[in-house]
Write an enzyme that holds these catalytic residues in place. Structure first.
Site, PDB file in Angstrom:
ATOM      1  N   ASP A 287       3.497   7.367   2.742  1.00  0.00           N
ATOM      2  CA  ASP A 287       4.516   6.388   2.362  1.00  0.00           C
ATOM      3  C   ASP A 287       5.872   6.753   2.956  1.00  0.00           C
ATOM      4  O   ASP A 287       6.294   7.914   2.918  1.00  0.00           O
ATOM      5  CB  ASP A 287       4.618   6.339   0.836  1.00  0.00           C
ATOM      6  CG  ASP A 287       5.629   5.324   0.364  1.00  0.00           C
ATOM      7  OD1 ASP A 287       5.342   4.123   0.449  1.00  0.00           O
ATOM      8  OD2 ASP A 287       6.721   5.732  -0.081  1.00  0.00           O
ATOM      9  N   GLU A 329       2.363   4.607   6.913  1.00  0.00           N
ATOM     10  CA  GLU A 329       3.042   3.408   6.413  1.00  0.00           C
ATOM     11  C   GLU A 329       4.377   3.334   7.149  1.00  0.00           C
ATOM     12  O   GLU A 329       5.418   3.707   6.640  1.00  0.00           O
ATOM     13  CB  GLU A 329       3.240   3.490   4.898  1.00  0.00           C
ATOM     14  CG  GLU A 329       3.707   2.178   4.271  1.00  0.00           C
ATOM     15  CD  GLU A 329       5.186   2.165   3.890  1.00  0.00           C
ATOM     16  OE1 GLU A 329       5.731   1.064   3.701  1.00  0.00           O
ATOM     17  OE2 GLU A 329       5.790   3.252   3.798  1.00  0.00           O
TER      18      GLU A 329
END
Length: 648
Positions: A287, A329
């Site tokens: 992330d 991501e």
């Protein structure tokens, strides 16, 4: 110690965690160290000072040895299977599904009960979002993590996670469903133990963060830093009274950015990775990976050190738990995107998977403009990914859509990038005359003109605004076309929960405490048991979308030409309304044609074989008397020279 580990040594000066393993297991670990140590070393050497490297490598390899020794037998077996078939995630049978646990099934135990539904759809890759314990109150949708080793109490426990991953590995007649888990790397919650210790004056943990005694240095940084959430989190630094200083907070004041220049931070996350891998996690979604490294005078995104850190982390995983993949991501500009799969010295050595943000944006752009020329230029300019990696293709995710339209790409086809981004924002929020979409503006930035968009696929593709049978049929065809483009690209196509049923935005999104200022919760609805029950009823919209997607998914799984190692080559258009994609596979070529308009569109016969077979409809198609193959509105065609032989 490094040499001892490479040799499988289990003496007190070698790999003590391996002492109780068989000679074969010890030898295997040593062989893996020998194979992946160069990648680990070069990755670390690009980030950390030379005088720290030997000690850092010893700490990391000791952790890898402990993680390897603790791995359950069935996970060790999975490591061996994946090592023998390293392209397992590139298969055209791969299909992803993403959901919040509570909104999909209530709890982790509830997800186990939904496995038959996932199997029916063809899911092999399940991304359950934001499962770790977070701070109380606003937690950025679950991404303000306060403990990396505890599941949110309302969802279950680590034991429940282990039970679920075992059940998922047994799914699909033993072929399994790989669990994807969010690893938030850039920041932790202010309430995380590291931040608590830093606020209490512990200098070791204060060094885990970027802290400043006054605004002098932060003000210098701010000159080149963008604002991610300008509406509810302006600026990039927050004063903390307990800390008695300013702390870097890119996303929210309660999310403290970590200092990855400190090797202790890398060691902490290596240990977390092995913990999650041994709980059965098979894919780690990295992330906010683009933000890890800070450099004065830049936007502190996409810095070279990010890729070196990822390479080192991947090498450690290959040593201890090679069944595990990394997914970047990285929602970044098109020119930066391929770096997350590896370019130059990092080619094929960083993330195994990355979101194809450019394809997602261009699908919506084509549908709004009824024109493929910008998409063709942007996708051709992107270039192929390393053959050992895969894109994750998608239409929607839990976040908003940011219109990553490059100004140079737009100018190359006679458009203004600024104006086209504005057009897309207007179109997908219904402000543009004649728009079929009903999304919402998210985080308008008056300084830049940036206006991102929230909304489920049903809202953005015209299903919600459809007011008669014809417009419903058109919206369903548009939804299936968009998914066909995503499914036909290769890699891992990812469905967002509910899109397979035409689930609309949650009309009550703002009623939940803490959600009222964040309309992304509109496209994070709860699963509808009613729509699920309608999925086999062809008289319902949910049934038509589900059966249409199911057919595309089954067709895709049977097409070796869609293996992700084969690049998708975007062809120059013959008609501005038709996107053409060619895939050159050893078993033959596949020509994909997509009509992105509500009108019939031609494709020239001279750009086809005399007779071709459409894998989607299962019939041969021929050129008309006018020399064209005519495509119905929103039609998708996957064409090859002949049907696959029986059993092929």
């Amino acid at each position: 110690m490094v040499a001892a580990l490479s040799a499988g040594d289990t003496s007190p000066t070698g790999a003590a965690p391996l002492a109780d393993l068989s000679a074969e297991r010890r030898e295997l670990f040593g062989l893996r160290v020998e194979r992946w140590l160069p990648d680990l070393h070069s990755g670390l050497a690009a980030v950390y000072p030379p005088d720290t490297l030997e000690g850092l490598e010893e700490r990391l390899l000791a952790l890898a040895a402990a993680g390897y020794a603790e791995r359950d037998p069935d996970l060790h077996r999975l490591d061996q299977i994946r090592t023998l078939a390293p392209d397992w995630f590139q298969s055209p049978a791969m299909l992803g599904y993403a959901a919040y646990v509570d909104r999909f099934a209530g709890t982790l135990a509830g997800v186990s009960k939904q496995i038959p539904y996932l199997e029916e759809l063809g899911v092999t890759y399940l991304h359950l979002m934001a499962m770790l314990t977070t701070r109380a109150g606003d937690d950025d949708g679950g991404y303000a993590v306060s403990d990396y080793r505890r599941i949110r109490p309302d969802l279950g426990t680590i034991a429940d996670l282990r039970d679920l991953t075992r059940a998922l590995r047994a799914a699909n007649d033993g072929r399994g469903i790989s669990l994807v888990f969010d690893l938030v790397l850039n920041h932790v919650a202010r309430e995380h133990s590291w931040a608590v210790a830093a606020r209490a004056g512990d200098e070791r943990y204060r060094a885990y963060f970027h802290t400043f005694g006054d605004r002098t240095v932060p003000d210098r940084w701010e000159r080149s830093l963008p604002e991610v959430f300008p509406t509810f989190a302006p600026g990039n630094f927050t004063w903390d009274a307990d800390l008695d200083g300013w702390v870097w907070t890119t996303f929210n004041e309660f999310q403290w950015d970590l200092n990855w220049a400190n090797p202790d931070v890398f060691v902490e996350f290596a240990e977390i990775v092995f913990f999650l891998a041994n709980a059965g996690v098979e894919v780690l979604r990295l992330d906010a990976i683009a933000f890890l490294w800070k450099r004065m005078g830049t936007n502190s995104q996409n810095q070279p050190e990010v890729h070196a850190i990822t390479q080192a982390l991947r090498a450690l995983i290959r040593i201890a738990c090679p069944a595990v993949l990394l997914k970047a991501e990285a929602i970044v500009a098109p020119g930066e995107l391929l770096h997350y799969l590896g370019r130059g010295r990092h080619h094929g050595k960083v993330s195994d998977l990355a979101y194809h943000n450019t394809l997602m944006v261009q699908i919506w752009s084509m549908l709004a403009a009824r024109d493929v020329r910008l998409a063709v230029h942007a996708l051709q300019a992107l270039g192929p990914a390393p053959a050992s990696t895969s894109w994750v293709t998608y239409l929607r995710c839990h976040d908003d859509i940011g219109w990553a339209i490059d100004d140079g790409d737009a100018a190359a086809v006679g458009l203004s990038g600024f104006a086209h981004r504005g057009f897309l924002s207007d179109f997908y929020t219904g402000a543009f005359a004649g728009s079929f979409a009903r999304g919402m503006v998210f985080q308008a930035n008056p300084a830049t003109g940036d206006r991102r968009v929230s909304g489920m696929t049903a809202n953005l593709a015209g299903l919600v605004s459809a007011d008669d049978d014809d417009s419903v049929r058109t919206a369903v065809a548009r939804i299936l076309l968009a998914h066909a483009i995503m499914l036909g690209w290769g890699g891992v196509p990812l469905l967002w929960m509910g899109d397979e049923l035409g689930l609309p935005d949650d009309p009550h999104w703002a009623d939940e405490p803490g959600h009222e200022a964040d309309n992304r919760w509109a496209h994070r609805p709860y699963m509808s048991a009613q729509l699920q029950a309608q999925r086999h009823d062809p008289t319902t919209v949910a049934g038509r979308i589900f059966s249409g997607l199911e057919h595309l998914i089954r067709t895709r799984a049977a097409l070796p030409l869609l293996h992700a190692s084969v690049a998708s080559e975007v062809l120059d258009p013959s008609d501005p309304g038709v996107l053409a994609v060619r895939r050159r596979h050893p078993e033959g070529d596949l020509l994909e044609l997509y009509n992105v308009t509500e009108a019939w569109r031609p494709w020239p016969g001279e750009r086809l074989h005399a007779i071709v077979h459409d894998c989607i409809t299962g019939i041969d198609v021929t050129v008309g008397d006018d020399g064209n193959l005519w495509l119905p509105p929103y039609a998708a065609r996957w064409l090859r020279s002949a049907p696959l032989e029986s059993g092929a």
